[in-house]
Each structure stands twice: as structure tokens, then as C-alpha cells.
Design an enzyme around this catalytic site. Structure first.
Site, PDB file in Angstrom:
ATOM      1  N   GLU A 105      -3.243   7.682  -4.102  1.00 18.59           N
ATOM      2  CA  GLU A 105      -3.213   6.374  -3.436  1.00 18.59           C
ATOM      3  C   GLU A 105      -3.041   5.257  -4.444  1.00 18.59           C
ATOM      4  O   GLU A 105      -3.671   5.265  -5.514  1.00 18.59           O
ATOM      5  CB  GLU A 105      -4.506   6.165  -2.644  1.00 18.59           C
ATOM      6  CG  GLU A 105      -4.561   4.847  -1.878  1.00 18.59           C
ATOM      7  CD  GLU A 105      -5.880   4.660  -1.160  1.00 18.59           C
ATOM      8  OE1 GLU A 105      -5.914   4.831   0.069  1.00 18.59           O
ATOM      9  OE2 GLU A 105      -6.885   4.344  -1.845  1.00 18.59           O
ATOM     10  N   TYR A 136       0.863  -1.193   0.000  1.00 15.93           N
ATOM     11  CA  TYR A 136       0.000   0.000   0.000  1.00 15.93           C
ATOM     12  C   TYR A 136       0.893   1.235   0.000  1.00 15.93           C
ATOM     13  O   TYR A 136       1.912   1.271   0.700  1.00 15.93           O
ATOM     14  CB  TYR A 136      -0.906   0.013   1.237  1.00 15.93           C
ATOM     15  CG  TYR A 136      -1.712   1.295   1.390  1.00 15.93           C
ATOM     16  CD1 TYR A 136      -2.981   1.394   0.840  1.00 15.93           C
ATOM     17  CD2 TYR A 136      -1.183   2.393   2.060  1.00 15.93           C
ATOM     18  CE1 TYR A 136      -3.715   2.576   0.964  1.00 15.93           C
ATOM     19  CE2 TYR A 136      -1.903   3.570   2.184  1.00 15.93           C
ATOM     20  CZ  TYR A 136      -3.171   3.659   1.635  1.00 15.93           C
ATOM     21  OH  TYR A 136      -3.882   4.817   1.750  1.00 15.93           O
TER      22      TYR A 136
END
Length: 387
Positions: A197, A109
């Protein structure tokens, strides 16, 4: 402002951030043609909506043949996709992204967001890629690496290395991560982003680092600097009332309650919604007409509130400063005359020209309920909608 995954990946390409090969398709035939041009199977077919959790909602599927690509695209395009971010109403899928399948070894992530508490930009990363970062933060916060960057000094190599070390990367993968973070930060800064993101960021069996997903949000207040980004706006993904409000420079957010609100000032609007909830009712919207609103803006705001079928009562809470109370009153009267009021309206006004504003409303012939203060106004409107 949000954009789709396929649009975000095009921006990534401009900044040399590696992404899988793929292209958007608006119908089954286009999906098949994209798969043919990719030249290898399997491919991944991904629903394109402005919401996360698409995989868990059935919006991301693997296809091992051209016929299966067509079948999957046919299932996704036109479906109402429900995820934890769309709410129970879901979102209509109008397009899909078809891209090459990857031999994934590990999922990570990575994101960049502003941190108001420190007035810095924070780079967040985790080895728990592919999961909701909120869930990781709640259950295993130790798995999240946070590196803070002073926006005045800008990103430095040691910031990137700190993230790479935190993700247990070495050698060529560390070098690739440093380059990716550097470019991602450039994109974040140059496009005035509020969020960049990648979840998941994958390491393939060939030891490549690729952005398997891409999410970018932009600061609406900076869009005047980015005409190319404004062109990417997808109005189909936004609430129709919010789109309508944006045409008149009104700060409007549609909510699930039944008390419509018209307030001047964001802080006062938030306080008004809180007091409505404390009184036992639920706000149907956030509407800040702004300190410099004129009668026309007030009229448009009132019309938008009335067009929400869930609204059972309206609370107008104005503290007259730049927006005088008489100007507000004129806007409310004009809106009522044009649209017709079919719900009770509670009005609390104080400030500049308040007596004139009250006179305009009292002589309008409208069925308005006056309140002595905000607590009284909230109690009255809550009693109306609950009864």
C-alpha cells in the site's frame, strides 16, 4: 508479518519505485545528521511504528531547521503514539524516518491485495489519497478504482492503463504510473505479500510520482522463502505473548477479553470464540494448538494463556483427531504442575481416546470443570468470569 515504512521503502528502491530521499534515525543526533546529509530543508520527521494514522496522532511533523529537526525527533522518540490502529494503549516510538520535504500537488492512493471472493489480485486506487481507504469506501465508494488481475496470467499493460485512466492521469504521469504498478505487482508476487500500500502516492509540482508512504505485509506461511525479510522483523512492535507463542509454532493472537481459549483447529477456535461471546463473555485470545500438537506444545500454550493477567477463566475445547485427547490431558497436567493454575478451567473434550483423557484429568487432582458440550462449556466459563 509487517515491516516499518523505512524498510518498505528500501524494498521499493530495489524495484525502481520512486521514494523521497531519507534515512532512519534512532536518536536525536542521528536525525540531525540525516537532515544535514539530505542537504535541504524543510524535512519531514516520521515516527516508525507498525500502525497507520500516524499523522493524525501527531507522529509526522515538518521541520524547517536543524534545531527544529532535533526538537521534533526528541519529541517523537520515546513518545507513546496513539492512533486509531494502535488502540488506546498506543505504541512506543523507538525510531524516526527523516526524509526530504516535497512540493506536493496532489495525493493519490494505491494498493495491491489478494481478493478471496474472486481468487484474484486486486489493484485499488483512488484520487482520495491521504485518507483512510475504509472511510473513502464507506462514504464515496465511487472514488475507488478496482482492477482485478488473474494471478496465473499475471499483470498486463491494460491493467495498469485502466488504473491510470481511473485516476485521470495523462502523458508522462500515465507512463510513470504504468511503470510503478508493474514494479509494485512484481514486488507483491515475488515476496509473497498480503498487502502492498502507498498512501499517499503523491504528484509533485515537478510532475514526479513518488511513494510518500509505504506499507507492506507478508504472508507468514511463505517467510521460509524469504530469509532476508525475516531479518527485518521488529519484535518490539509485536505483542510479547504472540512473540513467545511463535517460538513454539503456536497460532496465538492476544485479545481484550478475560476467557482464555485452547482449541485445536482454526475453524473450531473461531466458533469457540463466537459461542463465548454469545454466552455473554469475551475471549482473551485466539489459540489454535494445531491438529498435530504434542504434549509440549499444549503445555507451552497453557503457560502462555496463564501469563495473561486479564484471564479470569480458561476454556479448553478439543475434538480429538490427530491430537488425541490423552495427549492434550497430559500437556494440561504438566503445565498446571509447572505454572500453577490460579483460575477455573472448563474442559470439553470429544474424539480419539477421550475416556483416557478424562481419566488423566480426573486423577490429576486439578480443579477442573467438565462440560457435556460446547454450549454447556461456554455457559459455564461465562458464568465464572462474570461472577
Amino acid at each position: 508479518m509487517k515491516i516499518h515504512e523505512y524498510q518498505a521503502k528500501e524494498l521499493f528502491k530495489q524495484y525502481a519505485i520512486p521514494v523521497p530521499e531519507g534515512r532512519v534515525a534512532f536518536d536525536v543526533d542521528q536525525a540531525r545528521q540525516v537532515a544535514i546529509k539530505l542537504g535541504s530543508l524543510p524535512v519531514v520527521v516520521k515516527a516508525q511504528i507498525h500502525a497507520g494514522g500516524r499523522g493524525k496522532g501527531g507522529g509526522v511533523k515538518l521541520a524547517h531547521s536543524l534545531d527544529e529537526v532535533a526538537d521534533v525527533a526528541g519529541q517523537l522518540i520515546g513518545m507513546n503514539l496513539v492512533t486509531h490502529q494502535t488502540g488506546p494503549g498506543g505504541r512506543l516510538v523507538r525510531k524516526v524516518l527523516v526524509e526530504q520535504g516535497l512540493n506536493i500537488q496532489k495525493e493519490l492512493y494505491l494498493s495491491i491485495v489478494p481478493d478471496r471472493a474472486t481468487a484474484k489480485v486486486v489493484i485499488m486506487a483512488s484520487e482520495a489519497g491521504g485518507m483512510d481507504i475504509e472511510e473513502v469506501a464507506a462514504k464515496t465508494p465511487e472514488k475507488i478504482v478496482k482492477v482485478f488481475v488473474d494471478p496465473l496470467a499475471g499483470i498486463q499493460p491494460h491493467h495498469c492503463r485502466q488504473v491510470a485512466f481511473g485516476l485521470q492521469l495523462k502523458g508522462a504521469l500515465m507512463k510513470a504510473m504504468v511503470q510503478m504498478i508493474t514494479q509494485l505487482y512484481r514486488l507483491f508476487r515475488e515476496y509473497d505479500c498480503s498487502l502492498v500500500e502507498i498512501n499517499p502516492l503523491v504528484i509533485t509540482a515537478e510532475q514526479q510520482l513518488l511513494a510518500l508512504d509505504a506499507k507492506i505485509n507478508f504472508d507468514d506461511n511463505a517467510l521460509f522463502r524469504h530469509k532476508d525479510i525475516v531479518e527485518l522483523r521488529d519484535l518490539d512492535e509485536e505483542d510479547p505473548l504472540e512473540v513467545e507463542a511463535s517460538k513454539y509454532n503456536l497460532n496465538y493472537i492476544n485479545l481484550d477479553g478475560n476467557v482464555g481459549n485452547m482449541v485445536n483447529g482454526a475453524g473450531l477456535a473461531m466458533a469457540t470464540m463466537d459461542i463465548i461471546k454469545l454466552a455473554g463473555a469475551e475471549p482473551a485470545n485466539f489459540l489454535d494448538v494445531g491438529g498435530g500438537a504434542n504434549a509440549e506444545m499444549v503445555e507451552n500454550g497453557f503457560r502462555i494463556i496463564l501469563s495473561d493477567k486479564n484471564v479470569k477463566g480458561i476454556l479448553i475445547n478439543i475434538f480429538g483427531g490427530i491430537l488425541r485427547c490423552d495427549v492434550l490431558a497430559e500437556g494440561v497436567v504438566k503445565a498446571a504442575q509447572k505454572t500453577g493454575i490460579n483460575v477455573p478451567v472448563v474442559v470439553r473434550m470429544e474424539g480419539t481416546n477421550v475416556e483416557e483423557g478424562r481419566r488423566i484429568l480426573s486423577e490429576s487432582g486439578l480443579n477442573l470443570i467438565s462440560a457435556s458440550d460446547l454450549k454447556d462449556a461456554a455457559a459455564k466459563v461465562a458464568n465464572i468470569v462474570n461472577s
